[in-house]
Design an enzyme around this catalytic site. Sequence first.
Site, mmCIF file in Angstrom:
data_model
loop_
_atom_site.group_PDB
_atom_site.id
_atom_site.type_symbol
_atom_site.label_atom_id
_atom_site.label_comp_id
_atom_site.label_asym_id
_atom_site.label_seq_id
_atom_site.Cartn_x
_atom_site.Cartn_y
_atom_site.Cartn_z
ATOM 1 N N ASP A 61 106.312 -2.880 -81.720
ATOM 2 C CA ASP A 61 105.536 -4.082 -81.432
ATOM 3 C C ASP A 61 104.056 -3.726 -81.369
ATOM 4 O O ASP A 61 103.695 -2.551 -81.352
ATOM 5 C CB ASP A 61 106.025 -4.831 -80.182
ATOM 6 C CG ASP A 61 105.926 -4.038 -78.894
ATOM 7 O OD1 ASP A 61 105.630 -2.827 -78.945
ATOM 8 O OD2 ASP A 61 106.140 -4.633 -77.827
ATOM 9 N N PRO A 62 103.169 -4.725 -81.385
ATOM 10 C CA PRO A 62 101.734 -4.425 -81.491
ATOM 11 C C PRO A 62 101.215 -3.651 -80.283
ATOM 12 O O PRO A 62 101.790 -3.699 -79.190
ATOM 13 C CB PRO A 62 101.097 -5.824 -81.549
ATOM 14 C CG PRO A 62 102.189 -6.747 -81.987
ATOM 15 C CD PRO A 62 103.448 -6.171 -81.416
#
EC number: 3.2.2.27
Length: 223
Positions: A61-62
Amino acid sequence: MNSWTEAIGEEKVQPYFQQLLQQVYQARASGKIIYPPQHEVFSAFALTDFKAVKVVILGQDPYHGPNQAHGLAFSVKPSVVPPPSLVNIYKELAQDIAGFQVPSHGYLIDWAKQGVLLLNTVLTVQQGMAHSHATLGWEIFTDKVIAQLNDHRENLVFLLWGSHAQKKGQFINRSRHCVLTAPHPSPLSAHRGFFGCQHFSKANAYLQSKGIATINWQLPLVV
């Protein structure tokens, strides 16, 4: 099939996807800080079109710190210090690619423009809370992205680092594509086999063997 619109356009009208976007919108509207900014959530697709993809690098995920995430896995905005995993990616590049010089930044847009799809499997995150959006439905969407690449493209290179990426890519057709696996470049695991994996030169060797233009992994030293 030539474009992302053809590949995943129908996915974007599915009820789960509309609900997912609504949840992200409501989180932003309630004052929560969500990364990346709204206009950059789908940057990976805007910068690397479906028919242009040569290499797929899967992230999770970011980044969840201020000004880091901008929609490309592992990449950070030009003014931001490269995070530890990216520092280790650069270390491996310096070992693997003759003449590679480590840039002063972590902005990987030049790779994206050459056909490297830098795809996180979850596309948003709440500030300071890793994996906070992992259950919203992004994984269903990115499974579809990978399935469409697997089925409608050929001779792609998938770089799967860490158990999450490897599980995500377990259904990729190994006779149709090149799948390279290694531990994650995180400081916790890079020494277990990410260092020395030579994925960047191996990716180019595979592309070359198929008559496909290789990736210039060297990034501008400054941006």
